[in-house]
Enzyme design. Structure first.
Site, PDB file in Angstrom:
ATOM      1  N   HIS A 176       0.456  -1.409   0.609  1.00 24.38           N
ATOM      2  CA  HIS A 176       0.152  -0.628  -0.383  1.00 24.38           C
ATOM      3  C   HIS A 176       0.862   1.225   0.091  1.00 24.38           C
ATOM      4  O   HIS A 176       0.192   2.298   0.365  1.00 24.38           O
ATOM      5  CB  HIS A 176      -1.107  -0.381   1.718  1.00 24.38           C
ATOM      6  CG  HIS A 176      -1.341  -1.247   0.896  1.00 24.38           C
ATOM      7  ND1 HIS A 176      -2.732  -1.514   1.269  1.00 24.38           N
ATOM      8  CD2 HIS A 176      -1.381  -2.459   2.068  1.00 24.38           C
ATOM      9  CE1 HIS A 176      -3.348  -3.016   1.294  1.00 24.38           C
ATOM     10  NE2 HIS A 176      -2.388  -3.380   2.044  1.00 24.38           N
ATOM     11  N   SER A 210      14.520  21.884 -15.924  1.00 21.52           N
ATOM     12  CA  SER A 210      12.520  22.822 -15.977  1.00 21.52           C
ATOM     13  C   SER A 210      13.408  24.342 -16.544  1.00 21.52           C
ATOM     14  O   SER A 210      14.251  24.897 -16.315  1.00 21.52           O
ATOM     15  CB  SER A 210      11.734  23.347 -14.934  1.00 21.52           C
ATOM     16  OG  SER A 210      11.099  25.016 -14.968  1.00 21.52           O
ATOM     17  N   LYS A 220      14.866  22.284 -10.407  1.00 18.97           N
ATOM     18  CA  LYS A 220      14.579  20.749 -10.953  1.00 18.97           C
ATOM     19  C   LYS A 220      15.478  19.319 -12.093  1.00 18.97           C
ATOM     20  O   LYS A 220      15.834  20.750 -12.549  1.00 18.97           O
ATOM     21  CB  LYS A 220      12.968  21.077 -12.581  1.00 18.97           C
ATOM     22  CG  LYS A 220      11.541  22.017 -10.938  1.00 18.97           C
ATOM     23  CD  LYS A 220      11.196  21.260 -10.976  1.00 18.97           C
ATOM     24  CE  LYS A 220       9.433  20.380 -11.923  1.00 18.97           C
ATOM     25  NZ  LYS A 220       9.505  19.288 -10.118  1.00 18.97           N
ATOM     26  N   GLU A 253       9.157   8.768 -16.623  1.00 22.09           N
ATOM     27  CA  GLU A 253       7.966   9.084 -16.665  1.00 22.09           C
ATOM     28  C   GLU A 253       7.327   8.551 -18.393  1.00 22.09           C
ATOM     29  O   GLU A 253       5.986   8.246 -18.811  1.00 22.09           O
ATOM     30  CB  GLU A 253       7.966  10.389 -16.835  1.00 22.09           C
ATOM     31  CG  GLU A 253       8.029  10.891 -15.187  1.00 22.09           C
ATOM     32  CD  GLU A 253       8.676  12.568 -15.193  1.00 22.09           C
ATOM     33  OE1 GLU A 253       7.411  13.138 -14.967  1.00 22.09           O
ATOM     34  OE2 GLU A 253       9.271  13.095 -15.456  1.00 22.09           O
TER      35      GLU A 253
END
Ligand code: ARG
Length: 465
Positions: free
Chosen positions: A161, A282, A288, A295
């Protein structure tokens, strides 16, 4: 109008030329030209077989083979003029062959139809693609086995979980990925058997009256056997569906791995360092470093699942035998191949470059009461029924939550207020090392088991072709 514009392939039957829109609408050459190599190899094998059984003169066969080889060179040099009017890769190449060698070129299509030709081309194409995918998959698995061997002692939290559950080793986690991919590998190897069967000789749908030696053609093309039924041979694309299904499952696994890399490289987890070359920055936020590669892999599973649905739907309810619907099999199939190859390549490059932050992993396992089960098991060994032990440890955890401490940080006296059976030896168990070492069972996370499993994984990879 030139021959190319009117498409004289079936000119005999037609009284007007194809509507320009219809020609473009029905054409597949823009995407099926990528099978030119398979188409040429299939035609060469067909011609050689025709000559062998005496249907084609030797000289014609030699002219055809030479002509096709020259066309291959033309295509590879970018000198081939593909024509949408000639609809597909098959007719483009055949028309060019006749242009180059004259009448002999017109004899190539004896005992053959585009229906068995295209089915053969796709199977040849997919067979090559599966081999390339397997090679890339092997590279990912080799990398995982190496990294797992190196990280057999590295402790990290195991999750259920997405909550800290019990400590595991990083090597164990990596070998879970390995097992997933091993099944994918086996699925593809198995699928390849059903891909590698030859439609040629089925002709349009019913077979042919020429005395073709289908076994010989199959042998020339490295097929395991000719398809047993001509109607089935030209019409079914279940092999493409099966491959895409296997690809979907593989992509599902890659997306899970990718998701973990994304999580682990976040500041909140901070378990791994993903080298800069797999990340981007970024345009607005200077701090970033985004894990774009994992991804994207995670996102690309969507298109492969879509292709699987497209192929299933394409095949559904099609009456025997060939229908033009089947032309729609290629784009989903090709994109599946490209996507899977790209994602595997990304992983094969990334895995050996993953840098685990061992201190952070252990620190995270220390939070979240990962050794609570170990304390319960300790009490069970002292005769407490498991359910009662569960309750006792639950109370100890509550104290930990209230005071912001792990079980291992409590004093013996504190622990003994929950059960007088607790003695000093409990602290060894409450340590992360003690906890993982205790899972010394086949398939468990104890470092010596993980080392053994990593050896097996390495051997498995080393024995692949
Ligand atoms: N381009 C076609 C395809 O991909 C080749 C077969 C065409 N056969 C036919 N009878 N129209 O399926």
């Amino acid at each position: 109008m030139s021959d190319a514009q009117t498409n004289k392939t079936w000119g005999g039957r037609f009284t007007e030329s194809t509507d320009a829109f219809v020609a473009a609408f029905t054409a597949s050459v823009e995407f099926d030209r990528r099978m030119y190599r398979q188409d040429i190899n299939g035609s060469i094998a067909h011609a050689r077989m025709l000559a062998r059984v005496g249907v084609l003169a030797r000289e014609d066969c030699e002219a055809i083979v030479r002509g096709l080889e020259e066309i291959r060179t033309e295509i590879e040099r970018g000198e081939f003029a593909w024509s949408v009017e000639l609809e597909d890769v098959h007719m483009n190449i055949e028309a060019r062959l006749t242009e180059r060698i004259g009448d002999a070129g017109k004899r190539l299509h004896t005992g053959r139809s585009r229906n068995d030709q295209v089915a053969t081309d796709i199977r040849l194409y997919l067979r090559d693609a599966i081999d390339a995918i397997l090679a890339e998959l092997k590279r990912v698995q080799g990398g995982l086995a190496e990294l797992a061997a190196r990280e057999a002692d590295t402790i990290m939290p195991g999750f259920t979980h997405l909550q800290v559950a019990q400590p595991v080793t990083f090597g164990h986690h990596l070998l879970a990925w390995f097992e997933m991919l091993k099944r994918d590998y086996e699925r593809l190897v198995d699928c390849r058997k059903r891909v590698n069967v030859m439609p040629l000789g089925a002709a349009a749908l019913a077979g042919t009256g020429y005395p073709l030696d289908r076994h010989y053609t199959a042998q020339l093309l490295d097929f395991d056997a000719p398809c047993a039924n001509s109607l089935d041979a030209v019409s079914d694309r279940d092999f493409a569906i099966e491959f895409t299904a296997a690809a979907s499952i593989l992509m599902t696994h890659l997306s899970r791995m990718a998701e973990e890399l994304v999580l682990w490289s976040s500041a909140q987890f901070d378990f791994i360092d993903l080298p800069d070359r797999f990340c981007t920055g970024s345009s607005i936020m200077p701090q970033k470093k985004n894990p774009d590669v994992p991804e994207l892999v995670r996102g690309k599973v969507g298109r492969v699942n879509g292709h699987l649905m497209a192929l299933l739907t394409l095949m559904k309810s099609q009456p025997l035998a060939y229908n033009k619907d089947n032309q729609e099999d290629k784009e989903p199939l090709f994109d599946t191949v490209d996507t899977v190859r790209g994602c595997l390549r990304a992983f094969a490059d990334m895995v050996p470059a993953l840098h685990p932050k061992r201190g952070n992993m252990a620190q995270a396992a220390r939070r979240g009461f990962a050794t609570a089960t170990d304390l319960a098991d300790y009490l069970v060994r002292k005769g407490v029924p498991f359910r009662d032990a569960h309750e006792v440890v639950g109370k100890a955890v509550r104290l930990g939550v209230e005071t912001g401490r792990d079980l291992a940080d409590m004093t013996l006296t504190e622990l003994q207020q929950f059960s007088p059976l607790i003695e000093f030896d409990v602290f060894e168990l409450l340590s992360l090392e003690g906890s993982v070492a205790a899972r010394d069972i086949l398939g468990g996370t104890a470092p010596n088991r993980v080392r053994e499993a990593a050896v097996l994984a390495r051997t498995w990879v080393a024995e692949l072709p």
